[in-house]
Design an enzyme around this catalytic site. Structure first.
Site, PDB file in Angstrom:
ATOM      1  N   HIS A  62      34.970  38.781  46.483  1.00  0.00           N
ATOM      2  CA  HIS A  62      36.070  38.961  45.542  1.00  0.00           C
ATOM      3  C   HIS A  62      35.455  39.496  44.252  1.00  0.00           C
ATOM      4  O   HIS A  62      34.987  38.757  43.405  1.00  0.00           O
ATOM      5  CB  HIS A  62      36.779  37.629  45.276  1.00  0.00           C
ATOM      6  CG  HIS A  62      37.688  37.655  44.080  1.00  0.00           C
ATOM      7  ND1 HIS A  62      38.740  38.530  43.969  1.00  0.00           N
ATOM      8  CD2 HIS A  62      37.688  36.918  42.943  1.00  0.00           C
ATOM      9  CE1 HIS A  62      39.358  38.328  42.814  1.00  0.00           C
ATOM     10  NE2 HIS A  62      38.726  37.355  42.177  1.00  0.00           N
ATOM     11  N   THR A 114      42.954  36.462  32.948  1.00  0.00           N
ATOM     12  CA  THR A 114      43.915  36.713  34.017  1.00  0.00           C
ATOM     13  C   THR A 114      44.517  35.381  34.433  1.00  0.00           C
ATOM     14  O   THR A 114      43.855  34.342  34.314  1.00  0.00           O
ATOM     15  CB  THR A 114      43.240  37.364  35.242  1.00  0.00           C
ATOM     16  OG1 THR A 114      42.302  36.439  35.801  1.00  0.00           O
ATOM     17  CG2 THR A 114      42.526  38.646  34.855  1.00  0.00           C
TER      18      THR A 114
END
Length: 274
Positions: free
Chosen positions: A135, A190
């Site tokens: 990721h 985020t």
């Protein structure tokens, strides 16, 4: 002393109060609270527990959610203290590998599909493709499997995702990788997208949906990887965690990129002491 509740109601039986579907969110920063809100909006947990080391913030977040609980269907929102973190860490360390799950590339793949849809004018649900591996920066877009209604992009446009592609489809994956840095630059962190992604994974487990997600699991023995590393591959996720890993057919180049990502992780992991 008779209390108002006894005057108002008559109990036919003593009910057990243990939750049937309890979800615990550890850490109540921007991402943790985004996960909590996303889970609450799904309406399938009957108790949400928040855990954090910052007790005042923990109580405040819990109260804030409780005050709005009339607008939700989760009847109970509770907080847990830091001692629980130690206990949970101990318990987690003894889990079998099918219960140790990272959100991995679940979000990366969703972004990948969204950006493809934007280019093609097709809803992301109908754009099929995976981002696997890490990721992050070394994630691997599986261009060989990208398709719309079973029509492979590689069949229509063989150079898709390569340096020779004049349409620059590689930019789609580049945007996926760079978007997190751009978001941090613009808003400082985020939160919402990863919160929705985590809720998506939790729903698959809570409802035993057995949906396929590109999530992080132990992949030693696959694609020539010989070390104990966790990377994202398509997995069937249900009430027992990961039950099946789908063996995706990769091109030699895609497999090499995945193995390179695994080797990079192992170089870091092997230095860790427990």
């Amino acid at each position: 002393m008779t209390i108002l509740k006894d005057q108002l109601t008559f109990n036919l039986l003593k009910e057990e109060q243990s939750p049937q579907n309890k979800i615990t969110v550890i850490g109540i920063g921007a991402v943790g609270m985004a996960c909590a809100i996303s889970i609450l909006m799904k309406d399938w947990a009957d108790e949400l527990a928040l855990v954090d080391i910052m007790e005042d913030k923990l109580e405040g977040e819990m109260m804030d959610l409780q005050h709005g609980s009339l607008f939700l269907r989760t009847p109970k929102i509770v907080s847990s203290k830091v001692d629980i973190l130690t206990y949970m860490a101990w318990k987690i360390s003894s889990f079998p590998k099918n219960r140790v799950i990272g959100s991995g590339c679940n979000l990366d793949s969703a972004q990948f599909r969204y950006l493809m849809g934007e280019r093609l004018g097709v809803h992301p649900l109908n754009c099929h493709g995976w981002v696997l591996g890490e990721h992050g920066d070394s994630s691997v877009p599986i261009w060989s499997g990208v398709n719309i209604a079973s029509v492979s992009l590689k069949t229509v446009h063989p150079n898709t995702g390569t340096d020779a592609d004049k349409q620059q489809w590689k930019e789609v994956h580049k945007q996926v990788v760079e978007s997190v840095y751009e978001m941090i630059k613009l808003k400082g962190y985020t939160s919402w997208a990863i919160g929705l992604s985590v809720a998506d994974l939790a729903e698959s487990m809570m409802k035993n949906l057995r949906q396929v997600h590109p999530i992080s699991t132990m992949i030693m023995g696959l694609y020539g990887i010989k070390d104990d590393v966790f990377l994202s591959v398509p997995c069937i996720l249900g009430q027992n965690g990961i039950s099946v890993v789908v063996k995706v057919t990769l091109t030699p180049e895609e497999e090499a990129h995945l193995k390179k990502s695994a080797d990079t992780f192992w170089e870091i992991q092997k230095e860790l002491l427990f």
